[in-house]
Design an enzyme around this catalytic site. Structure first.
Site, PDB file in Angstrom:
ATOM      1  NE  ARG A 200      -6.258 -32.336 -17.270  1.00 19.35           N
ATOM      2  CZ  ARG A 200      -5.653 -31.545 -18.140  1.00 19.35           C
ATOM      3  NH1 ARG A 200      -5.256 -30.336 -17.771  1.00 19.35           N
ATOM      4  NH2 ARG A 200      -5.416 -31.952 -19.370  1.00 19.35           N
TER       5      ARG A 200
ATOM      6  CG  ASP B 106       4.492 -22.991 -17.574  1.00 23.06           C
ATOM      7  OD1 ASP B 106       4.381 -23.121 -18.805  1.00 23.06           O
ATOM      8  OD2 ASP B 106       3.627 -23.392 -16.769  1.00 23.06           O
TER       9      ASP B 106
END
Length: 292
Positions: free
Chosen positions: A43, A152
């Site tokens: 990632r 979030d």
């Protein structure tokens, strides 16, 4: 490559991983086990390419530079897993619609304030599912003092959530009659469905790192924090539960994920009342303490 070089390279990877894992825990409370190292490097390699950097070493160097603080947010966003779906863990929404919302909607019709928080809302499936339940229970909810705060840590997923547009395949779990009522196809694009104006009016999306100070001051009637704290260690989880409890009204409800439990808190008024569902009781709360 000599064995010495190979050993040195492996040692470097372990050092880099330990550093990344340390930042993830300090910044966002994430607990990343060693067996996730390949996923982490994969990632971050994508993140490095996105920034035009040749390798992870160059990327890690940025974290110590003048833009390091801002990029740490990017690192957390790259490592965060955003898995969500509409009506995920449906027993929660059965309980919400059948037992919890009716008295709250009656209160809202009398002019009272109703507040719901979806913590770790990802791309918005959870808060929009909550909003559908609210509108099914009270069609005029968008005109009353009812609001759903959705937060979030990842600003990219929040941008998606605010648009309220989803591939039709992602809405398959929504009952057809409810889907038809609250979502409509974009003009000329039957494969993308957009949340109705009433759904979007109920939801407010804001960035929030659960490890930082929370700006909310008013109490919530319902808090959803599902499949979020599973990524935290036991110490961090135990520190979060009292913070959620403090923001719940007496008689308010907390929903957690299927593999999460409120544990490690010496004194709590969060009483289990259903599958991964808790109600805040108190000496002044006269409601039933029985499970639903």
């Amino acid at each position: 490559m000599t064995s010495a070089q190979s050993s040195f390279s492996e040692t470097d990877k372990q050092v880099d991983f330990a550093r990344i894992a340390g930042i993830a825990r300090a910044e966002a409370g994430l607990q990343i086990p060693q067996e996730k190292a390949s996923m982490v490097f994969s990632r971050l390699a994508k993140r490095a390419r996105r920034l035009g950097l040749p390798d992870i070493a160059s990327y890690l160097a940025i974290l110590d530079g003048p833009n390091g603080k801002d990029e740490r947010r990017g690192l957390i966003e790259a490592l965060t897993t955003n898995v969500t779906s509409f009506f995920r863990e449906p027993h929660h929404f059965d309980l919400l619609s059948g037992k919890i919302l009716p008295p709250l909607m009656d209160a809202a019709k009398r002019g009272e304030r109703v507040r719901i928080w979806s913590a770790g809302c990802s791309t918005g499936a959870e808060p929009y599912t909550i909003a559908m339940c609210v509108l099914e229970a009270c069609p005029e909810a968008a005109q009353l003092d009812i609001r759903i705060l959705a937060t979030d840590i990842d600003r990219d997923v929040l941008a998606t959530a605010e648009k309220g547009a989803y591939a039709a395949t992602l809405l398959k779990k929504v009952p057809p009659d409810i889907r038809k009522k609250h979502f409509s196809a974009r003009s000329g694009d039957g494969n993308t469905l957009r949340a109705s104006e009433n759904l979007r009016a109920l939801c407010t999306f804001r960035p929030l790192n659960l490890m930082t100070q929370w700006p909310m001051r008013g109490a919530f009637d319902i808090i959803f924090c599902r499949n979020v704290v599973i990524y935290f260690d036991a110490e961090t989880q135990a520190a979060l539960w009292p913070r959620f409890e403090a923001l719940l009204k007496s008689g308010g409800h907390l929903f957690v994920g299927h593999s999460e439990r409120v544990e490690g808190v010496p004194a709590t008024e969060l009483i289990p009342v259903g599958t991964t569902t808790y109600r805040k009781g108190s000496a002044h709360y006269s409601g039933s303490r029985e499970r639903y």
